[in-house]
Motif scaffolding. Structure first.
Motif, PDB file in Angstrom:
ATOM      1  N   PHE A 145      37.341   3.192  -4.336  1.00  0.00           N
ATOM      2  CA  PHE A 145      38.155   4.205  -5.019  1.00  0.00           C
ATOM      3  C   PHE A 145      39.067   3.521  -6.024  1.00  0.00           C
ATOM      4  O   PHE A 145      39.601   2.437  -5.762  1.00  0.00           O
ATOM      5  N   THR A 146      39.214   4.145  -7.188  1.00  0.00           N
ATOM      6  CA  THR A 146      40.099   3.625  -8.230  1.00  0.00           C
ATOM      7  C   THR A 146      41.277   4.547  -8.504  1.00  0.00           C
ATOM      8  O   THR A 146      42.231   4.146  -9.155  1.00  0.00           O
ATOM      9  N   ARG A 147      41.220   5.765  -8.016  1.00  0.00           N
ATOM     10  CA  ARG A 147      42.313   6.731  -8.169  1.00  0.00           C
ATOM     11  C   ARG A 147      42.295   7.682  -6.986  1.00  0.00           C
ATOM     12  O   ARG A 147      41.212   8.092  -6.572  1.00  0.00           O
ATOM     13  N   PRO A 148      43.401   7.983  -6.365  1.00  0.00           N
ATOM     14  CA  PRO A 148      44.797   7.675  -6.696  1.00  0.00           C
ATOM     15  C   PRO A 148      45.260   6.297  -6.223  1.00  0.00           C
ATOM     16  O   PRO A 148      46.423   5.946  -6.350  1.00  0.00           O
ATOM     17  N   PHE A 149      44.341   5.487  -5.669  1.00  0.00           N
ATOM     18  CA  PHE A 149      44.648   4.130  -5.240  1.00  0.00           C
ATOM     19  C   PHE A 149      43.413   3.284  -5.478  1.00  0.00           C
ATOM     20  O   PHE A 149      42.314   3.808  -5.698  1.00  0.00           O
ATOM     21  N   SER A 150      43.548   1.991  -5.463  1.00  0.00           N
ATOM     22  CA  SER A 150      42.421   1.073  -5.614  1.00  0.00           C
ATOM     23  C   SER A 150      42.134   0.438  -4.262  1.00  0.00           C
ATOM     24  O   SER A 150      42.920  -0.369  -3.767  1.00  0.00           O
ATOM     25  N   GLU A 151      41.005   0.836  -3.681  1.00  0.00           N
ATOM     26  CA  GLU A 151      40.673   0.350  -2.346  1.00  0.00           C
ATOM     27  C   GLU A 151      39.159   0.427  -2.147  1.00  0.00           C
ATOM     28  O   GLU A 151      38.501   1.337  -2.651  1.00  0.00           O
ATOM     29  N   THR A 152      38.635  -0.542  -1.404  1.00  0.00           N
ATOM     30  CA  THR A 152      37.200  -0.628  -1.170  1.00  0.00           C
ATOM     31  C   THR A 152      36.874  -0.330   0.285  1.00  0.00           C
ATOM     32  O   THR A 152      37.585  -0.760   1.192  1.00  0.00           O
ATOM     33  N   ILE A 153      35.802   0.434   0.485  1.00  0.00           N
ATOM     34  CA  ILE A 153      35.267   0.647   1.831  1.00  0.00           C
ATOM     35  C   ILE A 153      34.280  -0.472   2.117  1.00  0.00           C
ATOM     36  O   ILE A 153      33.286  -0.636   1.408  1.00  0.00           O
ATOM     37  N   ASP A 154      34.559  -1.269   3.137  1.00  0.00           N
ATOM     38  CA  ASP A 154      33.622  -2.328   3.509  1.00  0.00           C
ATOM     39  C   ASP A 154      32.256  -1.735   3.832  1.00  0.00           C
ATOM     40  O   ASP A 154      32.141  -0.609   4.323  1.00  0.00           O
ATOM     41  N   VAL A 155      31.210  -2.495   3.560  1.00  0.00           N
ATOM     42  CA  VAL A 155      29.856  -2.067   3.880  1.00  0.00           C
ATOM     43  C   VAL A 155      29.752  -1.809   5.381  1.00  0.00           C
ATOM     44  O   VAL A 155      30.106  -2.654   6.196  1.00  0.00           O
TER      45      VAL A 155
ATOM     46  N   ALA B  77      40.727  14.230  -9.864  1.00  0.00           N
ATOM     47  CA  ALA B  77      42.001  13.741  -9.339  1.00  0.00           C
ATOM     48  C   ALA B  77      41.778  12.500  -8.481  1.00  0.00           C
ATOM     49  O   ALA B  77      42.626  11.613  -8.401  1.00  0.00           O
ATOM     50  N   VAL B  78      40.613  12.451  -7.835  1.00  0.00           N
ATOM     51  CA  VAL B  78      40.163  11.270  -7.095  1.00  0.00           C
ATOM     52  C   VAL B  78      38.975  10.680  -7.832  1.00  0.00           C
ATOM     53  O   VAL B  78      38.095  11.406  -8.284  1.00  0.00           O
ATOM     54  N   SER B  79      38.961   9.353  -7.989  1.00  0.00           N
ATOM     55  CA  SER B  79      37.883   8.696  -8.715  1.00  0.00           C
ATOM     56  C   SER B  79      37.332   7.544  -7.893  1.00  0.00           C
ATOM     57  O   SER B  79      38.077   6.826  -7.224  1.00  0.00           O
ATOM     58  N   GLY B  80      36.016   7.377  -7.924  1.00  0.00           N
ATOM     59  CA  GLY B  80      35.404   6.280  -7.188  1.00  0.00           C
ATOM     60  C   GLY B  80      33.891   6.389  -7.204  1.00  0.00           C
ATOM     61  O   GLY B  80      33.298   7.178  -7.947  1.00  0.00           O
ATOM     62  N   SER B  81      33.244   5.587  -6.375  1.00  0.00           N
ATOM     63  CA  SER B  81      31.794   5.592  -6.274  1.00  0.00           C
ATOM     64  C   SER B  81      31.402   5.164  -4.865  1.00  0.00           C
ATOM     65  O   SER B  81      32.211   4.612  -4.115  1.00  0.00           O
ATOM     66  N   GLY B  82      30.139   5.432  -4.510  1.00  0.00           N
ATOM     67  CA  GLY B  82      29.689   5.044  -3.179  1.00  0.00           C
ATOM     68  C   GLY B  82      28.237   5.400  -2.957  1.00  0.00           C
ATOM     69  O   GLY B  82      27.588   6.029  -3.799  1.00  0.00           O
ATOM     70  N   SER B  83      27.717   4.986  -1.797  1.00  0.00           N
ATOM     71  CA  SER B  83      26.355   5.314  -1.429  1.00  0.00           C
ATOM     72  C   SER B  83      26.254   5.439   0.078  1.00  0.00           C
ATOM     73  O   SER B  83      27.093   4.900   0.818  1.00  0.00           O
ATOM     74  N   ALA B  84      25.232   6.156   0.522  1.00  0.00           N
ATOM     75  CA  ALA B  84      25.002   6.343   1.956  1.00  0.00           C
ATOM     76  C   ALA B  84      23.521   6.295   2.239  1.00  0.00           C
ATOM     77  O   ALA B  84      22.714   6.842   1.476  1.00  0.00           O
ATOM     78  N   ALA B  85      23.149   5.635   3.339  1.00  0.00           N
ATOM     79  CA  ALA B  85      21.763   5.505   3.800  1.00  0.00           C
ATOM     80  C   ALA B  85      20.899   4.854   2.731  1.00  0.00           C
ATOM     81  O   ALA B  85      20.153   5.507   2.000  1.00  0.00           O
ATOM     82  N   SER B  86      20.990   3.529   2.653  1.00  0.00           N
ATOM     83  CA  SER B  86      20.244   2.781   1.656  1.00  0.00           C
ATOM     84  C   SER B  86      19.442   1.676   2.332  1.00  0.00           C
ATOM     85  O   SER B  86      19.903   1.053   3.295  1.00  0.00           O
ATOM     86  N   ALA B  87      18.214   1.426   1.817  1.00  0.00           N
ATOM     87  CA  ALA B  87      17.339   0.420   2.397  1.00  0.00           C
ATOM     88  C   ALA B  87      16.517  -0.248   1.298  1.00  0.00           C
ATOM     89  O   ALA B  87      16.124   0.395   0.327  1.00  0.00           O
ATOM     90  N   THR B  88      16.254  -1.543   1.483  1.00  0.00           N
ATOM     91  CA  THR B  88      15.428  -2.326   0.557  1.00  0.00           C
ATOM     92  C   THR B  88      14.395  -3.098   1.357  1.00  0.00           C
ATOM     93  O   THR B  88      14.684  -3.615   2.437  1.00  0.00           O
ATOM     94  N   ILE B  89      13.171  -3.203   0.795  1.00  0.00           N
ATOM     95  CA  ILE B  89      12.108  -3.896   1.508  1.00  0.00           C
ATOM     96  C   ILE B  89      11.229  -4.641   0.499  1.00  0.00           C
ATOM     97  O   ILE B  89      11.025  -4.195  -0.623  1.00  0.00           O
ATOM     98  N   ASN B  90      10.774  -5.830   0.917  1.00  0.00           N
ATOM     99  CA  ASN B  90       9.719  -6.551   0.213  1.00  0.00           C
ATOM    100  C   ASN B  90       9.327  -7.746   1.067  1.00  0.00           C
ATOM    101  O   ASN B  90       9.705  -7.878   2.224  1.00  0.00           O
ATOM    102  N   GLY B  91       8.591  -8.675   0.502  1.00  0.00           N
ATOM    103  CA  GLY B  91       8.131  -9.862   1.211  1.00  0.00           C
ATOM    104  C   GLY B  91       7.081 -10.552   0.365  1.00  0.00           C
ATOM    105  O   GLY B  91       6.457  -9.917  -0.504  1.00  0.00           O
ATOM    106  N   GLN B  92       6.874 -11.838   0.609  1.00  0.00           N
ATOM    107  CA  GLN B  92       5.972 -12.569  -0.268  1.00  0.00           C
ATOM    108  C   GLN B  92       5.330 -13.746   0.462  1.00  0.00           C
ATOM    109  O   GLN B  92       5.982 -14.466   1.215  1.00  0.00           O
ATOM    110  N   HIS B  93       4.040 -13.934   0.230  1.00  0.00           N
ATOM    111  CA  HIS B  93       3.357 -15.109   0.754  1.00  0.00           C
ATOM    112  C   HIS B  93       3.744 -16.350  -0.069  1.00  0.00           C
ATOM    113  O   HIS B  93       4.062 -16.265  -1.255  1.00  0.00           O
TER     114      HIS B  93
END
Length: 257
Positions: A22-32, A239-255
């Motif tokens: 969040f950047t407004r009304p305060f600057s604070e991060t939600i830990d992963v 009045a409140v500003s920020g960004s975020g995400s919920a339920a995210s996944a990444t997959i790959n692999g390599q020989h």
């Protein structure tokens, strides 16, 4: 007879349940929250968080992620699974859901340059915006036909169904003409999303809510040998500003080699 040359498989999968700042009304991060990462040698991992609360802005009842990777001897494949689940989500009393699941499964044959990825099992359960129900249907059938970057690029170049959702995902009017072999596609796995909530408007896979901001559903990033699914992404701005995400996944692999 020459010995069989050395060959191994490097696994990769990671997931998180929620993050934000969040950047407004305060600057604070939600830990992963509830992050999981798969070791390069495969194995199993998981994480869980219960009864999370960030001020009065974000909460969930529970969240959990899971990663696993192993060799399957009967068909000589390397299989990887990653899931991210959030239950009882509440974001500023605007975005709520009973359950959101991101699920990716990859099957990588010995002689293939990239594994085949499925997102079957990913879903929204009782997603609501401003307490209005949201009807969401995922385009699972299309993505089952496009399990790799190569398949997606072929369909895009041949002006197939995939091109319609990948050439201009944010509907800006600037259409993507081509993607290089080392490039990436951004699209959505959402086929239909509807709500009759007053004042809420839809453009592509985005809902806009007055006094809240933008909600993006089912975003998919496809690279060669890699796929990321983010079920909810937020751009909050008022009045409140920020960004975020919920339920995210990444997959790959390599020989290797």
């Amino acid at each position: 007879m020459s010995p069989e040359p050395f060959r191994t498989f490097h696994y990769h999968a990671c997931a998180h349940a929620l993050n934000g700042s969040f950047t407004r009304p305060f600057s604070e991060t939600i830990d992963v929250q509830a992050p999981s990462s798969l070791p390069i040698i495969g194995g199993h991992g998981n994480a869980r968080v219960d009864n999370f609360q960030f001020r009065e802005f974000v909460s969930f009842r529970k969240s959990y992620t899971h990663v696993s990777g192993a060799h399957q001897a009967d068909d000589d494949t390397h299989n990887t699974l990653v899931t991210s689940t959030v239950e009882g989500l509440n974001i500023m009393d605007i975005v709520t859901a009973d359950r959101i699941v991101a699920r990716l499964y990859s099957k990588h044959h010995r002689d293939e340059k990239e594994g085949s990825v499925s997102m079957v099992g990913s879903r929204f359960e009782n997603l609501r915006i401003a307490d209005c129900p949201v009807d969401v249907k995922l385009n699972t059938a299309l993505f089952e036909l496009l399990p790799t970057f190569v398949a997606a690029k072929k369909d895009f170049d041949n002006k197939g169904e995939f091109r319609k959702i990948a050439e201009d995902p944010f509907q800006t009017g600037q259409k993507l003409k081509t993607v290089e072999p080392d490039g990436a596609f951004l699209c959505t796995c959402v086929k239909e999303m509807e709500t009759d909530c007053p004042g809420v408007t839809r453009v592509g896979h985005r809902f806009s809510v007055p006094g809240f901001g933008k909600i993006f559903l089912g975003e998919v990033v496809i690279k060669h040998g890699e796929r990321t699914l983010t079920m909810v992404r937020l751009e909050i701005g008022s009045a409140v500003s920020g960004s975020g995400s919920a339920a995210s996944a990444t997959i790959n692999g390599q020989h290797y080699p």
